[in-house]
Design a protein around this motif. Structure first.
Motif, PDB file in Angstrom:
ATOM      1  N   MET A   1     -20.610 -57.363  80.456  1.00  0.00           N
ATOM      2  CA  MET A   1     -20.694 -58.437  79.424  1.00  0.00           C
ATOM      3  C   MET A   1     -21.707 -59.671  80.368  1.00  0.00           C
ATOM      4  N   LYS A   2     -22.281 -60.401  79.607  1.00  0.00           N
ATOM      5  CA  LYS A   2     -22.967 -61.696  80.274  1.00  0.00           C
ATOM      6  C   LYS A   2     -22.580 -63.007  79.837  1.00  0.00           C
ATOM      7  N   LYS A   3     -22.452 -64.030  80.639  1.00  0.00           N
ATOM      8  CA  LYS A   3     -22.389 -65.189  80.377  1.00  0.00           C
ATOM      9  C   LYS A   3     -23.663 -66.202  80.562  1.00  0.00           C
ATOM     10  N   ILE A   4     -23.946 -66.585  79.266  1.00  0.00           N
ATOM     11  CA  ILE A   4     -25.353 -67.302  79.113  1.00  0.00           C
ATOM     12  C   ILE A   4     -25.004 -68.861  79.033  1.00  0.00           C
ATOM     13  N   GLU A   5     -25.774 -69.543  80.039  1.00  0.00           N
ATOM     14  CA  GLU A   5     -25.510 -70.974  80.235  1.00  0.00           C
ATOM     15  C   GLU A   5     -26.769 -71.476  79.921  1.00  0.00           C
ATOM     16  N   ALA A   6     -26.943 -72.515  78.911  1.00  0.00           N
ATOM     17  CA  ALA A   6     -28.131 -72.913  78.523  1.00  0.00           C
ATOM     18  C   ALA A   6     -27.908 -74.373  78.616  1.00  0.00           C
ATOM     19  N   ILE A   7     -28.895 -75.154  79.288  1.00  0.00           N
ATOM     20  CA  ILE A   7     -29.067 -76.876  79.332  1.00  0.00           C
ATOM     21  C   ILE A   7     -30.298 -77.033  78.376  1.00  0.00           C
ATOM     22  N   ILE A   8     -29.926 -77.932  77.304  1.00  0.00           N
ATOM     23  CA  ILE A   8     -30.992 -78.017  76.418  1.00  0.00           C
ATOM     24  C   ILE A   8     -30.969 -79.436  76.238  1.00  0.00           C
ATOM     25  N   LYS A   9     -31.967 -80.041  75.406  1.00  0.00           N
ATOM     26  CA  LYS A   9     -32.038 -81.457  74.859  1.00  0.00           C
ATOM     27  C   LYS A   9     -31.124 -81.479  73.654  1.00  0.00           C
ATOM     28  N   PRO A  10     -30.288 -82.752  73.523  1.00  0.00           N
ATOM     29  CA  PRO A  10     -29.299 -82.799  72.479  1.00  0.00           C
ATOM     30  C   PRO A  10     -29.767 -82.646  71.110  1.00  0.00           C
ATOM     31  N   PHE A  11     -30.962 -83.066  70.740  1.00  0.00           N
ATOM     32  CA  PHE A  11     -31.271 -82.965  69.438  1.00  0.00           C
ATOM     33  C   PHE A  11     -31.492 -81.533  68.968  1.00  0.00           C
ATOM     34  N   LYS A  12     -31.660 -80.587  70.058  1.00  0.00           N
ATOM     35  CA  LYS A  12     -32.160 -79.340  69.500  1.00  0.00           C
ATOM     36  C   LYS A  12     -30.597 -78.534  69.497  1.00  0.00           C
ATOM     37  N   LEU A  13     -29.607 -79.178  69.639  1.00  0.00           N
ATOM     38  CA  LEU A  13     -28.357 -78.454  69.415  1.00  0.00           C
ATOM     39  C   LEU A  13     -28.120 -77.894  68.066  1.00  0.00           C
ATOM     40  N   ASP A  14     -28.394 -78.355  67.211  1.00  0.00           N
ATOM     41  CA  ASP A  14     -28.261 -77.629  65.827  1.00  0.00           C
ATOM     42  C   ASP A  14     -29.098 -76.533  65.671  1.00  0.00           C
ATOM     43  N   GLU A  15     -30.176 -76.497  66.003  1.00  0.00           N
ATOM     44  CA  GLU A  15     -31.275 -75.496  65.672  1.00  0.00           C
ATOM     45  C   GLU A  15     -30.920 -74.251  66.508  1.00  0.00           C
ATOM     46  N   VAL A  16     -30.285 -74.351  67.780  1.00  0.00           N
ATOM     47  CA  VAL A  16     -30.032 -73.131  68.698  1.00  0.00           C
ATOM     48  C   VAL A  16     -28.646 -72.817  68.097  1.00  0.00           C
ATOM     49  N   LYS A  17     -27.761 -73.791  67.598  1.00  0.00           N
ATOM     50  CA  LYS A  17     -26.401 -73.103  67.019  1.00  0.00           C
ATOM     51  C   LYS A  17     -26.622 -72.191  65.806  1.00  0.00           C
ATOM     52  N   GLU A  18     -27.894 -72.766  65.031  1.00  0.00           N
ATOM     53  CA  GLU A  18     -28.169 -72.008  63.719  1.00  0.00           C
ATOM     54  C   GLU A  18     -28.776 -70.539  64.141  1.00  0.00           C
ATOM     55  N   ALA A  19     -29.826 -70.549  65.251  1.00  0.00           N
ATOM     56  CA  ALA A  19     -30.331 -69.355  65.801  1.00  0.00           C
ATOM     57  C   ALA A  19     -29.164 -68.418  66.174  1.00  0.00           C
ATOM     58  N   LEU A  20     -28.156 -68.884  67.095  1.00  0.00           N
ATOM     59  CA  LEU A  20     -27.328 -67.957  67.590  1.00  0.00           C
ATOM     60  C   LEU A  20     -26.423 -67.599  66.429  1.00  0.00           C
ATOM     61  N   HIS A  21     -26.026 -68.159  65.299  1.00  0.00           N
ATOM     62  CA  HIS A  21     -25.381 -67.687  64.235  1.00  0.00           C
ATOM     63  C   HIS A  21     -26.078 -66.481  63.420  1.00  0.00           C
ATOM     64  N   GLU A  22     -27.383 -66.764  63.504  1.00  0.00           N
ATOM     65  CA  GLU A  22     -28.266 -65.680  62.771  1.00  0.00           C
ATOM     66  C   GLU A  22     -28.067 -64.419  63.301  1.00  0.00           C
ATOM     67  N   ILE A  23     -28.145 -64.158  64.758  1.00  0.00           N
ATOM     68  CA  ILE A  23     -27.771 -63.072  65.479  1.00  0.00           C
ATOM     69  C   ILE A  23     -26.480 -62.610  65.688  1.00  0.00           C
ATOM     70  N   GLY A  24     -25.668 -63.162  65.101  1.00  0.00           N
ATOM     71  CA  GLY A  24     -24.203 -62.814  65.170  1.00  0.00           C
ATOM     72  C   GLY A  24     -23.376 -63.283  66.192  1.00  0.00           C
ATOM     73  N   VAL A  25     -23.630 -64.426  67.234  1.00  0.00           N
ATOM     74  CA  VAL A  25     -22.885 -64.934  67.913  1.00  0.00           C
ATOM     75  C   VAL A  25     -21.794 -66.011  67.184  1.00  0.00           C
ATOM     76  N   VAL A  59     -27.254 -81.412  76.989  1.00  0.00           N
ATOM     77  CA  VAL A  59     -26.220 -80.293  76.383  1.00  0.00           C
ATOM     78  C   VAL A  59     -26.261 -79.360  77.101  1.00  0.00           C
ATOM     79  N   LYS A  60     -25.069 -78.598  77.371  1.00  0.00           N
ATOM     80  CA  LYS A  60     -24.716 -77.490  78.030  1.00  0.00           C
ATOM     81  C   LYS A  60     -23.840 -76.419  77.186  1.00  0.00           C
ATOM     82  N   LEU A  61     -24.420 -75.340  76.658  1.00  0.00           N
ATOM     83  CA  LEU A  61     -23.994 -74.361  75.918  1.00  0.00           C
ATOM     84  C   LEU A  61     -23.485 -73.080  76.834  1.00  0.00           C
ATOM     85  N   GLU A  62     -22.405 -72.731  76.562  1.00  0.00           N
ATOM     86  CA  GLU A  62     -21.884 -71.493  77.139  1.00  0.00           C
ATOM     87  C   GLU A  62     -21.894 -70.420  76.144  1.00  0.00           C
TER      88      GLU A  62
END
Length: 112
Positions: A1-25, A59-62
């Motif tokens: 298993m891997k833990k992926i941490e991403a530090i991104i710009k706040p206004f990109k959060l929705d786009e990243v969330k959608e991209a993750l949802h599309e690949i099954g996260v 924004v930090k995503l884990e």
């Protein structure tokens, strides 16, 4: 298993969330953060006085995923978060030894 941490710009959060949802996260953890890298903050003017903003909002995503999709997750985050400008962020990948779902007692990949 891997833990992926991403530090991104706040206004990109929705786009990243959608991209993750599309690949099954199915689950992510999001934390508001402040920080700076090469951009070193910036100067702002407030009521006629200049002041330095050292720490910029981020924004930090884990997300914890199986080894087999970790690279796809990294690519999806990078593609969705990229603006091409300084301060787009960073992605860190670390190994996870073990995971436990508290409610059911499931372990490791069954727990994620």
């Amino acid at each position: 298993m891997k833990k992926i941490e991403a530090i991104i710009k706040p206004f990109k959060l929705d786009e990243v969330k959608e991209a993750l949802h599309e690949i099954g996260v199915s689950g992510i953890t999001v934390t508001e953060a402040k920080g700076f890298g090469r951009q070193k903050g910036h100067t702002e003017l407030y009521r006629g006085a200049e002041y330095v903003v050292d720490f910029l909002p981020k924004v930090k995503l884990e997300v914890v995923v199986g080894d087999q999709i970790a690279e796809r997750v990294v690519e999806a985050i990078a593609a969705a978060a990229q603006t091409g400008r300084i301060g787009d962020g960073k992605i860190f990948v670390t190994n996870i030894e073990s995971a436990l779902r508290i409610r059911t007692g499931e372990r490791d990949e069954d727990a994620i």
